[in-house]
Scaffold this motif. Structure first.
Motif, PDB file in Angstrom:
ATOM      1  N   ARG A 203       0.832  -1.207   0.000  1.00 22.80           N
ATOM      2  CA  ARG A 203       0.000   0.000   0.000  1.00 22.80           C
ATOM      3  C   ARG A 203       0.867   1.258   0.000  1.00 22.80           C
ATOM      4  NH1 ARG A 203      -2.556   0.991   5.622  1.00 22.80           N
ATOM      5  NH2 ARG A 203      -0.344   1.458   5.945  1.00 22.80           N
ATOM      6  N   ASP A 204       1.841   1.287   0.898  1.00 20.10           N
ATOM      7  CA  ASP A 204       2.678   2.477   1.032  1.00 20.10           C
ATOM      8  C   ASP A 204       3.601   2.649  -0.167  1.00 20.10           C
ATOM      9  OD1 ASP A 204       1.426   2.781   3.461  1.00 20.10           O
ATOM     10  OD2 ASP A 204       3.119   2.035   4.654  1.00 20.10           O
ATOM     11  N   LEU A 205       4.077   1.536  -0.725  1.00 20.85           N
ATOM     12  CA  LEU A 205       4.980   1.608  -1.873  1.00 20.85           C
ATOM     13  C   LEU A 205       4.269   2.172  -3.102  1.00 20.85           C
ATOM     14  CD1 LEU A 205       7.729   1.030  -3.118  1.00 20.85           C
ATOM     15  CD2 LEU A 205       6.979  -1.335  -3.532  1.00 20.85           C
ATOM     16  N   PHE A 206       3.079   1.684  -3.393  1.00 17.74           N
ATOM     17  CA  PHE A 206       2.337   2.184  -4.552  1.00 17.74           C
ATOM     18  C   PHE A 206       1.958   3.650  -4.350  1.00 17.74           C
ATOM     19  CE2 PHE A 206       2.303  -2.078  -5.959  1.00 17.74           C
ATOM     20  CZ  PHE A 206       1.893  -2.079  -7.286  1.00 17.74           C
ATOM     21  N   ALA A 207       1.575   4.011  -3.128  1.00 15.87           N
ATOM     22  CA  ALA A 207       1.216   5.401  -2.854  1.00 15.87           C
ATOM     23  C   ALA A 207       2.415   6.322  -3.051  1.00 15.87           C
ATOM     24  CB  ALA A 207       0.669   5.537  -1.443  1.00 15.87           C
ATOM     25  N   SER A 208       3.592   5.885  -2.610  1.00 17.38           N
ATOM     26  CA  SER A 208       4.793   6.722  -2.721  1.00 17.38           C
ATOM     27  C   SER A 208       5.203   6.928  -4.165  1.00 17.38           C
ATOM     28  CB  SER A 208       5.945   6.101  -1.928  1.00 17.38           C
ATOM     29  OG  SER A 208       6.416   4.899  -2.560  1.00 17.38           O
ATOM     30  N   ARG A 209       4.839   5.982  -5.045  1.00 17.52           N
ATOM     31  CA  ARG A 209       5.177   6.094  -6.463  1.00 17.52           C
ATOM     32  C   ARG A 209       4.062   6.736  -7.286  1.00 17.52           C
ATOM     33  NH1 ARG A 209       9.942   3.000  -7.724  1.00 17.52           N
ATOM     34  NH2 ARG A 209      10.911   2.606  -5.692  1.00 17.52           N
ATOM     35  N   GLY A 210       2.957   7.088  -6.644  1.00 20.59           N
ATOM     36  CA  GLY A 210       1.845   7.677  -7.376  1.00 20.59           C
ATOM     37  C   GLY A 210       1.178   6.711  -8.334  1.00 20.59           C
ATOM     38  N   LEU A 211       1.190   5.426  -7.989  1.00 17.05           N
ATOM     39  CA  LEU A 211       0.636   4.385  -8.858  1.00 17.05           C
ATOM     40  C   LEU A 211      -0.745   3.939  -8.379  1.00 17.05           C
ATOM     41  CD1 LEU A 211       3.875   2.242  -9.216  1.00 17.05           C
ATOM     42  CD2 LEU A 211       2.837   3.648 -11.013  1.00 17.05           C
ATOM     43  N   ILE A 212      -1.563   3.503  -9.316  1.00 15.77           N
ATOM     44  CA  ILE A 212      -2.874   2.944  -8.982  1.00 15.77           C
ATOM     45  C   ILE A 212      -2.698   1.485  -8.578  1.00 15.77           C
ATOM     46  CG2 ILE A 212      -5.191   2.417  -9.811  1.00 15.77           C
ATOM     47  CD1 ILE A 212      -4.632   5.374  -9.602  1.00 15.77           C
ATOM     48  N   GLY A 213      -3.142   1.159  -7.389  1.00 13.04           N
ATOM     49  CA  GLY A 213      -3.127  -0.225  -6.924  1.00 13.04           C
ATOM     50  C   GLY A 213      -4.526  -0.631  -6.527  1.00 13.04           C
ATOM     51  N   GLY A 214      -4.950  -1.784  -6.978  1.00 15.90           N
ATOM     52  CA  GLY A 214      -6.276  -2.283  -6.644  1.00 15.90           C
ATOM     53  C   GLY A 214      -6.212  -3.724  -6.181  1.00 15.90           C
ATOM     54  N   VAL A 215      -7.293  -4.186  -5.580  1.00 20.05           N
ATOM     55  CA  VAL A 215      -7.369  -5.559  -5.073  1.00 20.05           C
ATOM     56  C   VAL A 215      -8.598  -6.229  -5.677  1.00 20.05           C
ATOM     57  CG1 VAL A 215      -7.343  -7.021  -3.024  1.00 20.05           C
ATOM     58  CG2 VAL A 215      -6.366  -4.723  -2.917  1.00 20.05           C
ATOM     59  N   GLY A 216      -8.438  -7.488  -6.078  1.00 24.08           N
ATOM     60  CA  GLY A 216      -9.494  -8.201  -6.794  1.00 24.08           C
ATOM     61  C   GLY A 216     -10.569  -8.801  -5.912  1.00 24.08           C
ATOM     62  N   HIS A 217     -11.224  -7.981  -5.107  1.00 25.88           N
ATOM     63  CA  HIS A 217     -12.382  -8.453  -4.333  1.00 25.88           C
ATOM     64  C   HIS A 217     -13.606  -8.407  -5.249  1.00 25.88           C
ATOM     65  CE1 HIS A 217     -10.628  -9.064  -0.394  1.00 25.88           C
ATOM     66  NE2 HIS A 217      -9.951  -7.943  -0.539  1.00 25.88           N
ATOM     67  N   ILE A 218     -13.748  -9.457  -6.035  1.00 24.94           N
ATOM     68  CA  ILE A 218     -14.688  -9.435  -7.156  1.00 24.94           C
ATOM     69  C   ILE A 218     -16.150  -9.394  -6.724  1.00 24.94           C
ATOM     70  CG2 ILE A 218     -14.863 -11.952  -7.367  1.00 24.94           C
ATOM     71  CD1 ILE A 218     -14.710 -11.512 -10.429  1.00 24.94           C
ATOM     72  N   GLU A 219     -16.456  -9.805  -5.490  1.00 24.88           N
ATOM     73  CA  GLU A 219     -17.854  -9.815  -5.072  1.00 24.88           C
ATOM     74  C   GLU A 219     -18.467  -8.407  -5.088  1.00 24.88           C
ATOM     75  OE1 GLU A 219     -19.395 -12.457  -5.291  1.00 24.88           O
ATOM     76  OE2 GLU A 219     -19.539 -13.496  -3.375  1.00 24.88           O
ATOM     77  N   ARG A 220     -17.660  -7.386  -4.925  1.00 34.33           N
ATOM     78  CA  ARG A 220     -18.190  -6.023  -4.985  1.00 34.33           C
ATOM     79  C   ARG A 220     -18.889  -5.744  -6.320  1.00 34.33           C
ATOM     80  NH1 ARG A 220     -14.744  -1.052  -2.586  1.00 34.33           N
ATOM     81  NH2 ARG A 220     -13.983  -1.990  -0.639  1.00 34.33           N
ATOM     82  N   TYR A 221     -18.458  -6.460  -7.346  1.00 28.93           N
ATOM     83  CA  TYR A 221     -18.975  -6.181  -8.692  1.00 28.93           C
ATOM     84  C   TYR A 221     -20.115  -7.114  -9.071  1.00 28.93           C
ATOM     85  CZ  TYR A 221     -14.651  -3.572  -8.714  1.00 28.93           C
ATOM     86  OH  TYR A 221     -13.658  -2.694  -8.385  1.00 28.93           O
ATOM     87  N   ASN A 222     -20.538  -7.971  -8.147  1.00 31.91           N
ATOM     88  CA  ASN A 222     -21.679  -8.837  -8.419  1.00 31.91           C
ATOM     89  C   ASN A 222     -22.942  -7.986  -8.529  1.00 31.91           C
ATOM     90  OD1 ASN A 222     -24.057 -10.681  -7.577  1.00 31.91           O
ATOM     91  ND2 ASN A 222     -22.377 -12.116  -7.955  1.00 31.91           N
ATOM     92  N   PRO A 223     -23.749  -8.203  -9.559  1.00 31.01           N
ATOM     93  CA  PRO A 223     -24.945  -7.363  -9.743  1.00 31.01           C
ATOM     94  C   PRO A 223     -25.859  -7.322  -8.522  1.00 31.01           C
ATOM     95  CG  PRO A 223     -24.548  -8.671 -11.701  1.00 31.01           C
ATOM     96  CD  PRO A 223     -23.578  -9.160 -10.666  1.00 31.01           C
TER      97      PRO A 223
END
Length: 327
Positions: free
Chosen positions: A105-125
């Motif tokens: 989390r901290d590494l991606f934030a320090s580089r200004g990069l988009i990081g996401g996590v594949g919690h796919i249930e959020r996208y269930n209709p």
């Protein structure tokens, strides 16, 4: 018109193949291939090469990557990607430990990069619709969330137990659909399959808005069940994410003349409605959100690394409490 984003996949297991399938047909994306060091993988996937060396894969040029390798490799792979300036969608759980998750989390934030996590249930209709119905006030204040996620043992899982593999779905979706955070959790776990990791968990929790939760998760049930029940002041929503169905049970408002029944001061049964939902494949919806986030340069409808880290922290609390009560 902007040039398409170049995207690839790390890991060619079950989820890796699904990610490759979606990326190969995703608008605005040029699928460049897959990295997998195994010798028994095919030379190409969807007419794109399979690289056996990560440096060769990165030299092919990628804007973002899906990390679909076993969880134990997420920290190393995520670190390599961040150091190379590559955005990453990392399969859940984001890392093997909360400490590793915080590092990513901290590494991606320090580089200004988009990081996401594949919690796919959020996208269930069904859950997407449930979240909207709750925001619209359909069931009023949330009192309780109950989830049941059980089924046979998946042979593909070897490096984590049922909490980090499956219960992380319920931790994330419960916090997201209610827009409340877990403030405490208690659990009981057991080991019945002869493996070093837990294969059953029963957990209860409390959310920041006062709602209580319960979660039944296991790998030892001979049928598959994925159900979320959200009970509020004005009724309940039942989401079945296997069928992507959402049903609303309304509190009854019909007056009863029966004295014995009217002495009960709780709710009664009212109308039941099963909503007609637009059914988009959750994995495609997840990819569209991540693609759009990379283009925008900010998170747009994705599970952030900060949220994914919080899920792992709660999962570790759940596992630790389960172990403590087995002694």
């Amino acid at each position: 018109m902007a040039a398409p984003l170049r995207a690839g996949v790390l890991g060619l297991g079950v989820m890796g193949r699904n990610h490759a399938r979606v990326l190969s047909t995703l608008d605005g994306v040029d699928f460049i291939g897959v990295f997998d060091p195994a010798e028994n993988v095919p030379p190409t996937v969807h007419d794109r090469p399979v690289f056996h060396d990560l440096d060769d894969f990165l030299r092919a040029g990628v804007d973002y990557v899906v990390v679909a390798a076993p969880t134990v490799y997420h920290l190393d792979m995520g670190t390599r990607l961040a150091e190379a300036g590559v955005h990453a969608l990392i399969e859940k759980p984001v890392a093997s430990t909360a400490e590793d998750a915080r590092t990513l989390r901290d590494l991606f934030a320090s580089r200004g990069l988009i990081g996401g996590v594949g919690h796919i249930e959020r996208y269930n209709p069904a859950l997407q619709a449930a979240r909207q119905k709750i925001e619209d006030g359909l069931i009023g204040d949330i009192y309780q969330v109950t989830t049941r996620r059980q089924g046979p043992f998946p042979g593909r899982i070897a490096d984590v137990g049922v909490i980090k593999d499956l219960a992380t779905h319920d931790i994330d979706l419960t916090a997201w659909v209610t827009q409340q955070q877990f403030v405490d959790v208690n659990a009981r776990t057991t080991h019945r399959s002869g493996r070093p990791h837990e294969d059953m968990v029963l957990a209860v929790g409390t959310l920041s808005g006062g709602a209580i939760t319960s979660h039944t998760v296991n790998w030892l049930t001979p049928f598959k069940e994925r159900v979320t029940i959200i009970t509020g002041a004005k009724g309940a929503l039942v989401a079945d994410t296997l069928t992507a169905d959402l049903t609303h049970f309304e509190n009854g408002t019909v007056r009863s003349e029966w004295e014995q029944a009217t002495s009960f001061r709780g709710v009664t049964e009212g109308d039941m409605t099963r909503f007609a939902l637009e059914r988009k494949e959750p994995l495609r919806a997840e990819h569209e959100a991540f693609r759009d986030s990379v283009i925008a340069g900010e998170p747009r409808g994705i599970v952030t690394l900060d949220e994914g880290t919080r899920v792992v922290e709660i999962a570790e609390s759940m596992a630790a409490d389960g172990v403590a009560h087995r002694r």
